[in-house]
Design an enzyme around this catalytic site. Structure first.
Site, PDB file in Angstrom:
ATOM      1  N   CYS A 294       0.685  -1.449   0.044  1.00  0.00           N
ATOM      2  CA  CYS A 294       0.066  -0.016   0.273  1.00  0.00           C
ATOM      3  C   CYS A 294       1.138   1.206   0.066  1.00  0.00           C
ATOM      4  O   CYS A 294       0.594   2.145  -1.139  1.00  0.00           O
ATOM      5  CB  CYS A 294      -1.315  -0.126   1.064  1.00  0.00           C
ATOM      6  N   ARG A 323       6.153 -11.597   5.765  1.00  0.00           N
ATOM      7  CA  ARG A 323       5.275 -11.404   6.893  1.00  0.00           C
ATOM      8  C   ARG A 323       5.507 -12.165   8.408  1.00  0.00           C
ATOM      9  O   ARG A 323       5.926 -13.584   8.027  1.00  0.00           O
ATOM     10  CB  ARG A 323       3.724 -11.333   6.619  1.00  0.00           C
ATOM     11  N   GLN A 341       1.522 -10.902  -3.168  1.00  0.00           N
ATOM     12  CA  GLN A 341      -0.077 -10.552  -3.827  1.00  0.00           C
ATOM     13  C   GLN A 341      -0.374 -10.220  -4.859  1.00  0.00           C
ATOM     14  O   GLN A 341       0.703  -9.166  -5.097  1.00  0.00           O
ATOM     15  CB  GLN A 341      -0.788  -9.520  -2.610  1.00  0.00           C
ATOM     16  N   ASP A 343      -1.860  -7.528  -6.004  1.00  0.00           N
ATOM     17  CA  ASP A 343      -3.329  -6.081  -4.962  1.00  0.00           C
ATOM     18  C   ASP A 343      -3.377  -5.583  -5.637  1.00  0.00           C
ATOM     19  O   ASP A 343      -3.003  -4.889  -7.399  1.00  0.00           O
ATOM     20  CB  ASP A 343      -1.513  -5.642  -4.274  1.00  0.00           C
ATOM     21  N   HIS A 345      -4.651  -0.844  -5.747  1.00  0.00           N
ATOM     22  CA  HIS A 345      -5.428  -0.122  -5.140  1.00  0.00           C
ATOM     23  C   HIS A 345      -6.095   0.994  -6.171  1.00  0.00           C
ATOM     24  O   HIS A 345      -5.646   1.559  -6.859  1.00  0.00           O
ATOM     25  CB  HIS A 345      -4.173   0.797  -4.453  1.00  0.00           C
ATOM     26  N   LYS A 426     -15.142  -3.687   5.090  1.00  0.00           N
ATOM     27  CA  LYS A 426     -14.479  -4.752   3.620  1.00  0.00           C
ATOM     28  C   LYS A 426     -15.868  -5.100   3.463  1.00  0.00           C
ATOM     29  O   LYS A 426     -16.989  -5.436   4.362  1.00  0.00           O
ATOM     30  CB  LYS A 426     -13.495  -5.210   4.060  1.00  0.00           C
ATOM     31  N   HIS A 472      -8.537  -0.767  -0.951  1.00  0.00           N
ATOM     32  CA  HIS A 472      -7.407  -1.516  -0.733  1.00  0.00           C
ATOM     33  C   HIS A 472      -8.192  -3.237  -2.037  1.00  0.00           C
ATOM     34  O   HIS A 472      -9.086  -2.912  -1.514  1.00  0.00           O
ATOM     35  CB  HIS A 472      -6.918  -2.316   0.123  1.00  0.00           C
TER      36      HIS A 472
HETATM   37 ZN   LIG Z   1      -3.190  -1.958   0.785  1.00  0.00          ZN
END
Ligand SMILES: [Zn+2]
Ligand SMILES: [Zn+2]
Length: 597
Positions: A294, A323, A341, A343, A345, A426, A472
């Site tokens: 992010c 992580r 990920q 991912d 945004h 979410k 996200h």
């Molecule tokens: Zn994010």
């Protein structure tokens, strides 16, 4: 179509049956080792229960049978489960020779954790439950009497090692897993699913099909993709990338590390530090491996002035994040320390937000369906007034947009009131696989903090600066985990379009190799992934090996096929389609690949 919130498992009869069966099991184990057995914790879990013991010797399968027999006797005794509330001091007296219980009682006394050592809010009550002559530190709930456990619908499954409190520095205990149901039929179905899950275990198939590995030399929880697994992953990524482009996403790439300052700005060092690896020192500056992508995407947004006309912006990245997970909880591809990920945004204006939510939800379902998943369940998490940032009013429009998008896509969903994280509402999207196991993959998460923290803005029609919404979105979530789900869903027999090797040519004798090569060339020209088995094994052995490798098509070529310019087609399902011209075979594969079968 919103469905009412499911009865929480904790409130269900099955939960009470399993919890009570765990106590009965602990009693039987204590009787087996009256002096030496130390009991730890024994909660109900999904589909069953476990109990952790510190015992003088490893348990054998015969022990489990003996324990199970004794459990049936205890159940037949029709003992009453009795609760007693008591002080920490009284509890300590009851468990004087049980060090794990003493540690738990001391933890309960200080508050902040329950009798399983799990974090909770506030100060818990201390209570014990007793049946027959066995007492356990426990807040319940239980069935009233042992006779409410069906002795023929429970079974002990296996013993596994488990660190006390999941901490690899603490003692290794023996965990007995068991299951309990209301009827024999339910038990049998469950045992079938377990057996099927065992056959499909992605760790086992990963090895057998040569898809991936974890190396001690590199470290636990870090995945290596071998050429075949790498091929499947490449196809998955290629397909997703192509769809993202069509869906109006743009690709960005970001570094794997960032300065401590960045993670302070994003807030990760405040609320996510436990999940981050220790910092690196680079020329006196601290850098962290990224646990999320992010902050980088926020920086890209900020790198230039954005106008209302530029929005929405959809930044996508297959970003590898790291992580910290305890080594004790790592599990194949499902729980790892480094993963990629998918991912994205989304940055949009308030007036674009509802449409953006519709799009991202439909897009997510479209992709998951392409991989053969049909059974979805969504969860909408709404504002928790006690910990949420922002006003109820600020949460309203996004929450409503999420709700309406869920209504429009017509998948069942459940509203988890007050379950949202502090920074926004979410949607979590779960799917059921071939064994109806639920997997959480997609998350569509509003974030009210990052636009503030990074001071994001765009210039509106009015010439003023405005804050964009930030959403996200992780679609399959972790590529590693998704691959694990795919492997288990398909039991390693990927649909033709995903199979790392789609066709194996099996020449019957050495004199057929040349013809096999020429067929292979034609298939490769048609973009098929082909291997030739030139080993001097018998044909049947080659077919069996190809079936074990779950290769969709086996093409046997011998004198007759060479003569007729044909191939004899067998499927991994053992179906024999007989001989057909190469062109006809190509047509068939085209149809299968396009249908993603
Ligand atoms: Zn994010
Ligand atoms: Zn209990």
């Amino acid at each position: 179509m919103a469905v009412p919130k499911k009865e929480r498992y904790e409130g269900s009869e099955l939960y009470r049956i399993r919890h009570s069966t765990a106590h009965v099991m602990a009693q039987a184990v204590m009787e087996m080792f009256p002096v030496e057995a130390k009991i730890a914790i024994g909660p109900p879990i999904e589909n069953g229960f476990y109990y952790d013991f510190d015992l003088p010797r490893p348990l054998t399968p015969e022990d489990l049978e003996a324990i199970e027999r004794r459990m049936r006797e205890i159940i037949a005794g029709n003992h009453h489960f009795e609760r007693r509330d008591l002080s920490a001091n009284e509890a300590l007296k009851i468990f004087t020779d049980q060090p794990y219980k003493i540690e738990l009682i001391e933890g309960l006394e200080q508050g902040g954790m329950d009798e399983y050592g799990e974090p909770i809010e506030g100060l818990p009550e201390i209570s014990i439950y007793t049946h027959d002559d066995f007492s356990d530190l426990c807040r319940g709930p239980h069935v009233e009497r042992t006779s409410q456990i069906n002795p023929d619908a429970m079974k002990l499954l296996n013993v596994a090692g488990a660190y006390w409190r999941g901490d690899e520095r603490r003692p290794m205990l023996q965990r007995i897993y068991g299951t309990a149901w209301k009827t024999v039929d339910e038990l049998e179905q469950h045992l079938w699913r377990l057996e099927e899950a065992r056959k499909r275990d992605h760790r086992r198939l990963g090895k057998e099909l040569d898809l991936f590995s974890v190396s001690e030399a590199v470290g636990p929880g870090l995945i290596h993709w071998h050429p075949k697994g790498g091929m499947v992953r490449k196809i998955v990524e290629d397909y997703c990338r192509e769809q993202h482009l069509k869906g109006g996403y743009e690709f960005v790439y970001s570094p794997h590390i960032g300065k401590a300052q960045l993670w302070e700005t994003s807030g990760h060092l405040d609320w996510y530090q436990e999940g981050m690896f220790a910092p690196l020192d680079i020329e006196g500056q601290q850098y962290y491996l990224k646990p999320m992508n992010c902050p980088f995407h926020m920086e890209i947004f900020k790198s230039r002035t954005r106008s209302y006309r530029d929005l929405p912006l959809r930044f996508a990245e297959w970003g590898t994040v790291y992580r910290y997970e305890r080594s004790g909880v790592l599990h194949g591809l499902l729980r790892v320390r480094g993963f990629t990920q998918d991912d994205a945004h989304l940055f949009c204006r308030p007036d674009q937000m509802p449409e953006e939510i519709d799009r991202v939800l439909e897009f997510s379902l479209h992709i998951l369906r392409a991989f053969g998943f049909e059974d979805f369940q969504a969860y909408l998490s709404t504002r928790n007034p006690d910990k949420a940032i922002g006003t109820a009013e600020e949460w309203e429009a996004p929450t409503e947009a999420l709700r309406m998008a869920l209504d429009r896509v017509k998948i069942p969903y459940q509203v988890d009131e007050g379950e949202a994280t502090f920074y926004g509402p979410k949607i979590d999207l779960k799917l059921r696989d071939a064994l109806s196991r639920e997997w959480q993959l997609t998350t569509i998460q509003f974030d009210f903090t990052l636009p503030e923290r990074f001071d994001l803005s765009y210039v509106g029609k009015d010439g003023q600066e405005h804050r964009p919404y930030v959403i996200h979105r992780a679609l399959v979530g972790s590529m590693e985990r998704f691959m694990g789900v795919l492997i288990e869903h398909y039991a390693g027999a990927f649909p033709v379009w995903l199979s790392p090797v789609q066709v194996v040519l099996i020449p019957i004798a050495d004199r057929h190799i040349e013809y096999a090569n020429s067929v292979a060339e034609r298939l490769k020209e048609a973009d098929l992934r082909v291997e030739i088995d030139t080993r001097s094994e018998r044909m049947n052995a080659k077919i069996r090996d190809a079936q074990l490798q779950k290769i969709p098509y086996m093409l046997v070529v011998g004198d007759r096929e060479v003569e007729a310019n044909a191939v004899a087609v067998r499927l991994r399902s053992e179906e024999n389609l007989g001989a057909m011209p190469v062109e006809k075979f190509l047509e068939r594969t085209r149809v299968d690949i396009e249908a993603r079968r």
